[in-house]
Design a protein around this motif. Structure first.
Motif, mmCIF file in Angstrom:
data_model
loop_
_atom_site.group_PDB
_atom_site.id
_atom_site.type_symbol
_atom_site.label_atom_id
_atom_site.label_comp_id
_atom_site.label_asym_id
_atom_site.label_seq_id
_atom_site.Cartn_x
_atom_site.Cartn_y
_atom_site.Cartn_z
ATOM 1 N N GLY A 63 9.108 -26.173 69.312
ATOM 2 C CA GLY A 63 8.740 -26.050 67.917
ATOM 3 C C GLY A 63 8.942 -24.615 67.455
ATOM 4 O O GLY A 63 9.371 -23.746 68.226
ATOM 5 N N SER A 64 8.586 -24.353 66.224
ATOM 6 C CA SER A 64 8.702 -23.007 65.660
ATOM 7 C C SER A 64 7.557 -22.123 66.139
ATOM 8 O O SER A 64 6.459 -22.608 66.399
ATOM 9 C CB SER A 64 8.645 -23.069 64.134
ATOM 10 O OG SER A 64 9.721 -23.820 63.637
ATOM 11 N N SER A 74 4.595 -24.579 67.211
ATOM 12 C CA SER A 74 4.124 -25.779 66.537
ATOM 13 C C SER A 74 5.335 -26.616 66.140
ATOM 14 O O SER A 74 6.329 -26.064 65.670
ATOM 15 C CB SER A 74 3.335 -25.393 65.282
ATOM 16 O OG SER A 74 2.955 -26.536 64.561
ATOM 17 N N PRO A 75 5.358 -27.901 66.347
ATOM 18 C CA PRO A 75 4.269 -28.752 66.806
ATOM 19 C C PRO A 75 4.236 -28.947 68.335
ATOM 20 O O PRO A 75 3.311 -29.555 68.846
ATOM 21 C CB PRO A 75 4.569 -30.077 66.127
ATOM 22 C CG PRO A 75 6.068 -30.145 66.124
ATOM 23 C CD PRO A 75 6.498 -28.709 65.890
ATOM 24 N N ILE A 76 5.246 -28.414 69.055
ATOM 25 C CA ILE A 76 5.245 -28.534 70.515
ATOM 26 C C ILE A 76 5.614 -27.191 71.130
ATOM 27 O O ILE A 76 6.254 -26.357 70.487
ATOM 28 C CB ILE A 76 6.235 -29.613 71.031
ATOM 29 C CG1 ILE A 76 7.687 -29.227 70.716
ATOM 30 C CG2 ILE A 76 5.889 -30.991 70.469
ATOM 31 C CD1 ILE A 76 8.747 -30.072 71.405
ATOM 32 N N GLY A 77 5.223 -26.998 72.369
ATOM 33 C CA GLY A 77 5.654 -25.821 73.114
ATOM 34 C C GLY A 77 7.046 -26.064 73.687
ATOM 35 O O GLY A 77 7.671 -27.105 73.444
ATOM 36 N N ILE A 78 7.538 -25.105 74.452
ATOM 37 C CA ILE A 78 8.852 -25.250 75.079
ATOM 38 C C ILE A 78 8.769 -26.371 76.106
ATOM 39 O O ILE A 78 7.891 -26.383 76.961
ATOM 40 C CB ILE A 78 9.297 -23.935 75.723
ATOM 41 C CG1 ILE A 78 9.451 -22.865 74.645
ATOM 42 C CG2 ILE A 78 10.598 -24.122 76.502
ATOM 43 C CD1 ILE A 78 9.714 -21.475 75.172
ATOM 44 N N ASN A 97 -1.110 -27.190 67.766
ATOM 45 C CA ASN A 97 -0.979 -26.122 66.764
ATOM 46 C C ASN A 97 -0.352 -26.608 65.466
ATOM 47 O O ASN A 97 0.204 -25.821 64.716
ATOM 48 C CB ASN A 97 -0.150 -24.945 67.309
ATOM 49 C CG ASN A 97 -0.757 -24.331 68.539
ATOM 50 O OD1 ASN A 97 -1.956 -24.164 68.628
ATOM 51 N ND2 ASN A 97 0.080 -24.020 69.508
ATOM 52 N N ALA A 98 -0.401 -27.916 65.207
ATOM 53 C CA ALA A 98 0.205 -28.468 63.995
ATOM 54 C C ALA A 98 -0.879 -28.743 62.960
ATOM 55 O O ALA A 98 -1.956 -29.247 63.286
ATOM 56 C CB ALA A 98 0.959 -29.754 64.321
ATOM 57 N N GLU A 104 6.717 -31.374 60.558
ATOM 58 C CA GLU A 104 7.087 -30.268 61.437
ATOM 59 C C GLU A 104 8.461 -30.510 62.054
ATOM 60 O O GLU A 104 8.835 -31.652 62.329
ATOM 61 C CB GLU A 104 6.048 -30.119 62.551
ATOM 62 C CG GLU A 104 4.634 -29.910 62.056
ATOM 63 C CD GLU A 104 4.336 -28.486 61.679
ATOM 64 O OE1 GLU A 104 5.080 -27.577 62.089
ATOM 65 O OE2 GLU A 104 3.334 -28.264 60.978
ATOM 66 N N THR A 105 9.189 -29.434 62.317
ATOM 67 C CA THR A 105 10.522 -29.516 62.908
ATOM 68 C C THR A 105 10.465 -29.236 64.399
ATOM 69 O O THR A 105 9.767 -28.330 64.841
ATOM 70 C CB THR A 105 11.472 -28.508 62.239
ATOM 71 O OG1 THR A 105 11.504 -28.785 60.825
ATOM 72 C CG2 THR A 105 12.881 -28.606 62.804
ATOM 73 N N ILE A 106 11.205 -30.035 65.159
ATOM 74 C CA ILE A 106 11.392 -29.823 66.593
ATOM 75 C C ILE A 106 12.869 -29.543 66.805
ATOM 76 O O ILE A 106 13.727 -30.259 66.280
ATOM 77 C CB ILE A 106 10.952 -31.054 67.408
ATOM 78 C CG1 ILE A 106 9.457 -31.330 67.176
ATOM 79 C CG2 ILE A 106 11.255 -30.855 68.895
ATOM 80 C CD1 ILE A 106 8.966 -32.627 67.804
#
Length: 126
Positions: A63-64, A74-78, A97-98, A104-106
């Protein structure tokens, strides 16, 4: 957006998996999906990335950056993506963290071509 650390990971990934490359369409851009695409914070999502030239090299999703003095995303980790039996890269991640009520963009990329970053979105419900 360029994935942070993608080049370093791409250099370290071993070709440990024997995966058919025939599933990639020559010259086609990678295609990313997230399922489910409407979620709540804390929920797990499944990520897929198709059309990688060398799926055995794997890939990454992230995520960013949240901002400030943190490396939180956010919305995901690496998240590491690994090749499935059909050559599709797959992985799972937890929505964190969203902010509720946002889309949200992945970002996802194949380790075999880190310059072709593709995007998919997830909607975080209220």
């Amino acid at each position: 957006m360029r994935l942070i650390g993608m080049s370093a990971v791409a250099g370290c990934v071993a070709l440990a998996l024997s995966v058919p490359a025939a599933m990639a369409t020559p010259g086609a851009d990678p295609i990313a999906t997230v399922s489910p695409n409407t979620v709540q914070p804390g929920q797990t999502v499944h990520l897929t990335l198709r059309n990688c030239e060398n799926p055995g090299e794997g890939g990454l999703a992230e995520g960013s950056l949240v901002g400030g003095e943190t490396t939180a995303r956010s919305p995901i980790g690496i998240t590491e993506l690994k090749a499935g039996d059909d050559g599709t890269l797959v992985g799972t991640a937890t929505i964190e963290n969203a902010e509720r009520g946002t889309t949200e963009t992945i970002y996802l990329a194949c380790n075999s071509n880190v310059d072709k970053v593709v995007e998919t979105t997830v909607t975080v419900t209220r």
